[in-house]
Design an enzyme around this catalytic site. Structure first.
Site, PDB file in Angstrom:
ATOM      1  N   GLN A  78      -4.039  -1.511  10.043  1.00 36.34           N
ATOM      2  CA  GLN A  78      -3.974  -2.824   9.402  1.00 36.34           C
ATOM      3  C   GLN A  78      -4.557  -3.904  10.329  1.00 36.34           C
ATOM      4  O   GLN A  78      -4.162  -4.011  11.489  1.00 36.34           O
ATOM      5  CB  GLN A  78      -2.513  -3.160   9.033  1.00 36.34           C
ATOM      6  N   ASP A 121     -10.735   3.173   4.807  1.00 37.74           N
ATOM      7  CA  ASP A 121     -11.020   1.734   4.691  1.00 37.74           C
ATOM      8  C   ASP A 121     -12.526   1.478   4.614  1.00 37.74           C
ATOM      9  O   ASP A 121     -12.945   0.384   4.240  1.00 37.74           O
ATOM     10  CB  ASP A 121     -10.450   0.979   5.910  1.00 37.74           C
ATOM     11  N   LYS A 175       0.841  -1.207   0.000  1.00 39.32           N
ATOM     12  CA  LYS A 175       0.000   0.000   0.000  1.00 39.32           C
ATOM     13  C   LYS A 175       0.874   1.253   0.000  1.00 39.32           C
ATOM     14  O   LYS A 175       0.626   2.207  -0.746  1.00 39.32           O
ATOM     15  CB  LYS A 175      -0.918   0.008   1.230  1.00 39.32           C
TER      16      LYS A 175
END
Ligand code: NAD
Length: 290
Positions: free
Chosen positions: A95, A118, A51
Site C-alpha cells: 500500500q 498493482d 480490498k
C-alpha cells in the site's frame, strides 16, 4: 444526464472473479493476495480494509501484513523477497504511500512481475506500453472498463486527462490510445497554461488531479462524459467523521452539462477494487496453468 453507477458495474466484475475463484478452489488453488501496510495512515488503513473485504467476499485469501512505520527499507525488501518465494501467495500489494525514509522505487522493483497485481513494476509498465501481456494498473484499467460498459463511443473520441501521475494519468493515456480502445488523448498537468481550453474540447474528460472541485461547470463541453477519479477529504463539521469525500469535479455544476458522470464516492473507486480482484485471480490461474 446519467450518473454512472460504478458499484453496480463493479459488482458484476466481482461476480466473475468469484466464479473463477470457485473453479480454482475445486482445482486446489486458493487465490491469495499479500497486502503490506507500513504505518497506520487512516486513508491507507481504509483502502486496505476495503480490498481485503472484497477479496474475502470473492472467496479469495489475503495475508494481512501490518508493519510499523519505522520498518527499515532492508526489512521491507526482505519481507517482499520471502513473499516472492511463497508459492501460496499469488499477488503482492504494497500500500502506497510508504513512510518517507523508504524509497518507493526500490519497493516497487522488488515485487516479482509475476505477482505484481498493482501493475506498478517497470516490467508491467513496459508490457503495457508495448501492448504485451502483463498486469494492468487497476485504476486506469477500471476506467477503461467503465467506458467500455457505457453505451458511449470511445473509439475516435477525444479524451482529455487532467493529471500525469504514474498511478493514474500516464498509464490511462497509454491504455486509451491502444488500438482496441482508439481514443485520441490529451494529457494536462500542472505545466498546462490554460487548463479550461483543453478540458472544453473533451468528449471524455477524466479528472485525476487530487484537487477538490478543480473542474468547474464552464470547463466542460455540453454532453461530455465525465470521469472523476479524485478522492479528496474536505473538512465538514456536519459529517460524522469530520470530513467528507469530494471529487476533482464540481458535481453540481458539471452534472448539468455532462451526458454521463461518475459520482464520488461510488464511481471509479469500486472499479479499482474489482480490477484488483481480477488481477489476483489471473495471477492464480497463471500458476495453475504453468
Ligand atoms: P498525484 O498527486 O500523484 O498526481 C496528480 C496529477 O494532477 C499530477 O500529475 C499533476 O500534474 C496534476 N495536477 C494537479 N493539480 C493540477 C492542476 N491544478 N491543473 C492541472 N493538473 C494538475 O495524484 P494521483 O495519485 O494521480 O491521484 C489523483 C487523485 O485520484 C487523488 O485524489 C487520488 O486520491 C485519486 N485516486 C483515486 C483512485 C480511485 O480508485 N478512486 C485511485 C488512485 C487515485
Amino acid at each position: 444526464m446519467t450518473i454512472i453507477d460504478g458499484k453496480t458495474i463493479a459488482r458484476s466484475i466481482r461476480e466473475d472473479a468469484k466464479k473463477r475463484t470457485e473453479t480454482l478452489r475445486t482445482q486446489g488453488v486458493v487465490p491469495c493476495l499479500a497486502v503490506i501496510l507500513a504505518g497506520d495512515d487512516p486513508a491507507s488503513v481504509s483502502y486496505v480494509t476495503g480490498k481485503e473485504k472484497a477479496l474475502a467476499e470473492a472467496g479469495m485469501a489475503s495475508r494481512d501484513i501490518r508493519v510499523n512505520a519505522d520498518i527499515s527499507e532492508a526489512e521491507l525488501l526482505s519481507l517482499i523477497a520471502a513473499l516472492n518465494e511463497d508459492a501460496a501467495v499469488h499477488g503482492i500489494l504494497v500500500q502506497l504511500p510508504l513512510p518517507k525514509h523508504i524509497r518507493e522505487d526500490r519497493v516497487i522493483d522488488a515485487v516479482s512481475p509475476q505477482k505484481d497485481v498493482d501493475g506498478f513494476h517497470p516490467a508491467s509498465v513496459g508490457n503495457m506500453v508495448l501492448g504485451r501481456d502483463g498486469f494492468l494498473p487497476c485504476t486506469p484499467n477500471g476506467i477503461v472498463r467503465l467506458l467500455r460498459t457505457l453505451a458511449v463511443p470511445v473509439c475516435g473520441a477525444h479524451a482529455v486527462i487532467v493529471g500525469r501521475s504514474n498511478l493514474v494519468g500516464r498509464p490511462l493515456s497509454i491504455l486509451l490510445t491502444r488500438k482496441d480502445v482508439n481514443a485520441t488523448v490529451t494529457v494536462c498537468h500542472t505545466g498546462t497554461p490554460d487548463l479550461a481550453y483543453h478540458t472544453r474540447q473533451a468528449d471524455i474528460l477524466i479528472a485525476a488531479a487530487g484537487k477538490a472541485g478543480l473542474i468547474a461547470g464552464d470547463m466542460v463541453k455540453e454532453g461530455a462524459v465525465v470521469i472523476d477519479v479524485g478522492v479528496n477529504r474536505v473538512s465538514d463539521i456536519a459529517a460524522k467523521k469530520g470530513y467528507r469525500l469530494r471529487g476533482d469535479v464540481d458535481f453540481e455544476a458539471v452534472s448539468r452539462k455532462a451526458s454521463f458522470i461518475t459520482p464520488v464516492p461510488g464511481g471509479v473507486g469500486p472499479m479499482t477494487i474489482a480490477m484488483l480482484l481480477l488481477n489476483v485471480v489471473r495471477a492464480a490461474e497463471k500458476t495453475r496453468d504453468a
